[in-house]
Design a protein around this motif. Structure first.
Motif, short mmCIF file in Angstrom:
data_model
loop_
_atom_site.label_atom_id
_atom_site.label_comp_id
_atom_site.label_asym_id
_atom_site.label_seq_id
_atom_site.Cartn_x
_atom_site.Cartn_y
_atom_site.Cartn_z
N VAL A 67 0.84 -1.21 0.00
CA VAL A 67 0.00 0.00 0.00
C VAL A 67 0.87 1.25 0.00
N TYR A 68 1.88 1.26 0.83
CA TYR A 68 2.75 2.45 0.95
C TYR A 68 3.40 2.80 -0.39
N TYR A 69 3.88 1.79 -1.09
CA TYR A 69 4.60 2.05 -2.35
C TYR A 69 3.68 2.17 -3.56
N SER A 70 2.36 2.10 -3.33
CA SER A 70 1.42 2.30 -4.43
C SER A 70 0.50 3.49 -4.18
N LEU A 71 0.86 4.34 -3.21
CA LEU A 71 -0.01 5.45 -2.86
C LEU A 71 -0.22 6.42 -4.02
N GLY A 72 0.77 6.54 -4.89
CA GLY A 72 0.65 7.47 -5.99
C GLY A 72 -0.35 7.06 -7.06
N THR A 73 -0.68 5.79 -7.11
CA THR A 73 -1.58 5.30 -8.15
C THR A 73 -2.85 4.67 -7.58
N SER A 74 -3.01 4.68 -6.26
CA SER A 74 -4.15 4.02 -5.63
C SER A 74 -5.01 5.03 -4.87
N LEU A 75 -6.28 4.71 -4.77
CA LEU A 75 -7.20 5.47 -3.94
C LEU A 75 -7.38 4.72 -2.63
#
Length: 363
Positions: A67-75
């Motif tokens: 989750v932390y490393y996908s914050l830029g592309t995730s809601l």
């Protein structure tokens, strides 16, 4: 009338296909005379459209590092209370209550570019429940964060840490196997109108279940619509003839040590094992779903309460009165779950020292 006839025809060819392909065990033939009802209608639809719950996609969980490393592309959607959210939340996470979540996602479903939608609750169990419902509806990019905010930073871990326990009811445990009962009918479900098509039934049922609160923070004195803590179950429901207790996991969770070794009892007596892991998927209609008694209250425990929460969402969608035992094996026999020599279970143990302590924002 035409809809009922259509369902009967679909069901006939569904059963015929199962018989031809050999997927249906001989002893399931005893149930083929049941009436096609709303539950069967939904079941055939769900299994014919991806069968999410009984697939490798379930339970759609991501660890906090992912989750932390996908914050830029995730809601990230935080479904905790406004007070909990304001006291600390993941950066850019939005706060939406569970009872508004379904309509929110339907309204933005054609107007977003997020690779993932990640549901976050306090301990992960409520998020697992609502994520399963949303997946059943067709939101295929919805996930939940493993262990909830407790896995993000130690500041939010108290609900999980306080739930880690070796129950005082272990003297009620055994390693003897309780067999699944005979096959029975599916539950009955009522809808607002009689002429709804199956997609409309699914929509109405999901909306109803999304509105039900799932309190995933308490580990004592809780018995709500969807969940119960283990000690309360043992104290008030264990000996109730209208209770049906399921271990939703595998042999490693159900037994402890060698089968029948009473020195290391594995599960509460009377518990029935339904294997959740691949390739079993024992809640399929061509497996053992219909051995679950429709007239009883179904209680499920899993490794950490998240898989059982998803199973409760699935069973309630089909009309069963089901409840998840919060925190699962972690609150029943934590020393067993966290034993490093028992590496099969430790992967589902909540280990406070593993929390990465990611940064968070305060309103």
């Amino acid at each position: 009338m035409k809809l009922a006839k259509k369902i009967e025809i679909i069901f006939f060819f569904f059963i015929l296909d199962i018989l031809i392909t050999g997927c249906l065990e001989d002893n399931i033939l005893t149930i083929l005379d049941f009436e096609i009802n709303n539950s069967a209608d939904l079941l055939l639809y769900l299994e014919g459209n991806g069968d999410y719950f009984n697939s490798l996609e379930a339970p759609a969980v991501l660890n906090s590092n992912t989750v932390y490393y996908s914050l830029g592309t995730s809601l990230v959607i935080d479904i905790r209370t406004p007070e909990e959210y304001q006291n600390g939340h993941i950066r850019h996470a939005i706060n939406i209550s569970h009872d508004n979540l379904f309509e929110y996602l339907k309204n933005i479903s054609t107007d977003y570019s997020y690779s993932k939608i990640i549901i976050v609750s306090s301990t992960g169990q409520a998020a697992a429940y609502y994520t399963c419902l949303l997946r059943l509806y067709g939101f295929n990019n919805v996930y939940f964060m493993n262990y909830g905010m407790a896995s993000w930073n130690i500041d939010f871990a108290e609900p999980w840490i306080s739930a880690l326990n070796n129950s005082s009811y272990l003297n009620f445990f055994t390693n003897f196997t309780t067999q699944k009962p005979d096959y029975t009918r599916l539950p009955s479900i009522s809808f607002s109108q009689e002429n709804l098509n199956v997609e409309e039934k699914l929509d109405e049922r999901i909306a109803l279940l999304m509105n039900i609160p799932f309190d995933d923070t308490r580990h004592s004195n809780l018995n709500s619509t969807c969940c119960i803590d283990f000690d309360t179950f043992m104290r008030t429901e264990f000996d109730n003839p209208n209770s049906y207790l399921i271990c939703f996991g595998d042999d490693g969770l159900y037994y402890y040590g060698s089968q029948g070794n009473q020195l290391n009892p594995g599960h509460p007596r009377g518990t029935v094992l339904y294997k959740a892991i691949p390739p079993y998927f024992e809640l399929r209609c061509d497996k053992y779903l219909q051995t679950i008694p429709a007239e009883k209250t179904i209680y499920l425990y899993s490794y950490n309460g998240q898989l059982s929460a998803a199973a409760v969402a699935y069973l309630r969608e089909l009309g069963y009165e089901a409840k998840s035992i919060l925190f699962g094996g972690n609150t029943m026999f934590y020393s067993r779950m966290s034993d490093p020599t028992y590496d099969w279970l430790i992967r589902w143990a909540f280990i406070p020292s593993d929390i990465p302590n990611f940064p968070y924002e305060i309103e």
